[in-house]
Design a protein around this motif. Structure first.
Motif, short mmCIF file in Angstrom:
data_model
loop_
_atom_site.label_atom_id
_atom_site.label_comp_id
_atom_site.label_asym_id
_atom_site.label_seq_id
_atom_site.Cartn_x
_atom_site.Cartn_y
_atom_site.Cartn_z
N MET A 88 0.83 -1.21 0.00
CA MET A 88 0.00 0.00 0.00
C MET A 88 0.87 1.26 0.00
O MET A 88 0.63 2.19 -0.77
CB MET A 88 -0.92 0.02 1.22
N LEU A 89 1.89 1.27 0.84
CA LEU A 89 2.75 2.45 0.92
C LEU A 89 3.54 2.66 -0.37
O LEU A 89 3.81 3.81 -0.76
CB LEU A 89 3.67 2.36 2.13
N ASP A 90 3.90 1.58 -1.05
CA ASP A 90 4.57 1.72 -2.35
C ASP A 90 3.61 2.31 -3.38
O ASP A 90 4.02 3.07 -4.25
CB ASP A 90 5.10 0.37 -2.83
N ALA A 91 2.32 1.96 -3.29
CA ALA A 91 1.32 2.49 -4.22
C ALA A 91 0.99 3.95 -3.91
O ALA A 91 0.58 4.69 -4.80
CB ALA A 91 0.05 1.64 -4.16
N TYR A 92 1.17 4.36 -2.65
CA TYR A 92 0.88 5.73 -2.21
C TYR A 92 2.10 6.28 -1.46
O TYR A 92 2.07 6.43 -0.24
CB TYR A 92 -0.37 5.76 -1.31
N PRO A 93 3.18 6.59 -2.18
CA PRO A 93 4.43 7.00 -1.52
C PRO A 93 4.30 8.26 -0.67
O PRO A 93 5.08 8.45 0.27
CB PRO A 93 5.42 7.20 -2.67
N MET A 94 3.30 9.10 -0.94
CA MET A 94 3.12 10.30 -0.12
C MET A 94 2.77 9.96 1.32
O MET A 94 2.97 10.77 2.23
CB MET A 94 2.09 11.25 -0.72
N LEU A 95 2.26 8.76 1.56
CA LEU A 95 1.93 8.33 2.93
C LEU A 95 3.17 7.97 3.74
O LEU A 95 3.10 7.89 4.97
CB LEU A 95 0.98 7.12 2.89
N LYS A 96 4.29 7.77 3.07
CA LYS A 96 5.51 7.35 3.76
C LYS A 96 6.04 8.42 4.70
O LYS A 96 6.85 8.13 5.57
CB LYS A 96 6.58 6.93 2.76
#
Length: 131
Positions: A88-96
């Motif tokens: 999921m975090l790879d799909a939405y890198p802004m969440l990292k």
């Protein structure tokens, strides 16, 4: 499930409804990701929405785009695996900047027993997908 995920991504923001006792709660969300054949959403374990889904995992999602809108009825199932969180975090890198896989706060939930229906304001027929 693919059409449902596409619709949520196209909408950008969708609204997730939970129950807090007898009180409904609705919040904007923005994650939709398919991992290992399941549609996932993401939130933080420290948030009230997470606590509400742990108590009552029955949720509804509503999204709107153009002349169509979607309603999803589902049971949210928490997946505690680091691999699911990392995907999921790879799909939405802004969440990292807020979450990391295995940090104890990042939570991913997949939708089970789901029925997604797309309605149109201009077309007569609705499209339904079960997964």
């Amino acid at each position: 499930m693919e059409k449902t995920c596409e619709f949520l991504k196209k909408a950008g923001t969708y609204y997730l409804a939970t129950a807090d006792g007898a009180q409904p709660r609705v919040r904007p969300f923005g994650t939709a990701h398919i991992f290992e054949g399941r549609l996932y959403i993401q939130t933080g374990a420290s948030k009230k929405v997470s606590q509400e889904m742990h108590v009552n995992p029955r949720i509804e999602i509503c999204a709107y785009t153009g002349d169509e809108w979607m309603r999803i009825e589902a049971v949210a199932v928490r997946d505690g695996r680091i691999e699911a969180q990392a995907s999921m975090l790879d799909a939405y890198p802004m969440l990292k900047s807020m979450y990391a896989a295995g940090d104890g706060n990042s939570e991913v939930w997949y939708l089970s027993d789901a029925t997604a229906t797309i309605y149109s304001f201009t077309k007569g027929a609705a499209y339904t997908e079960k997964f």
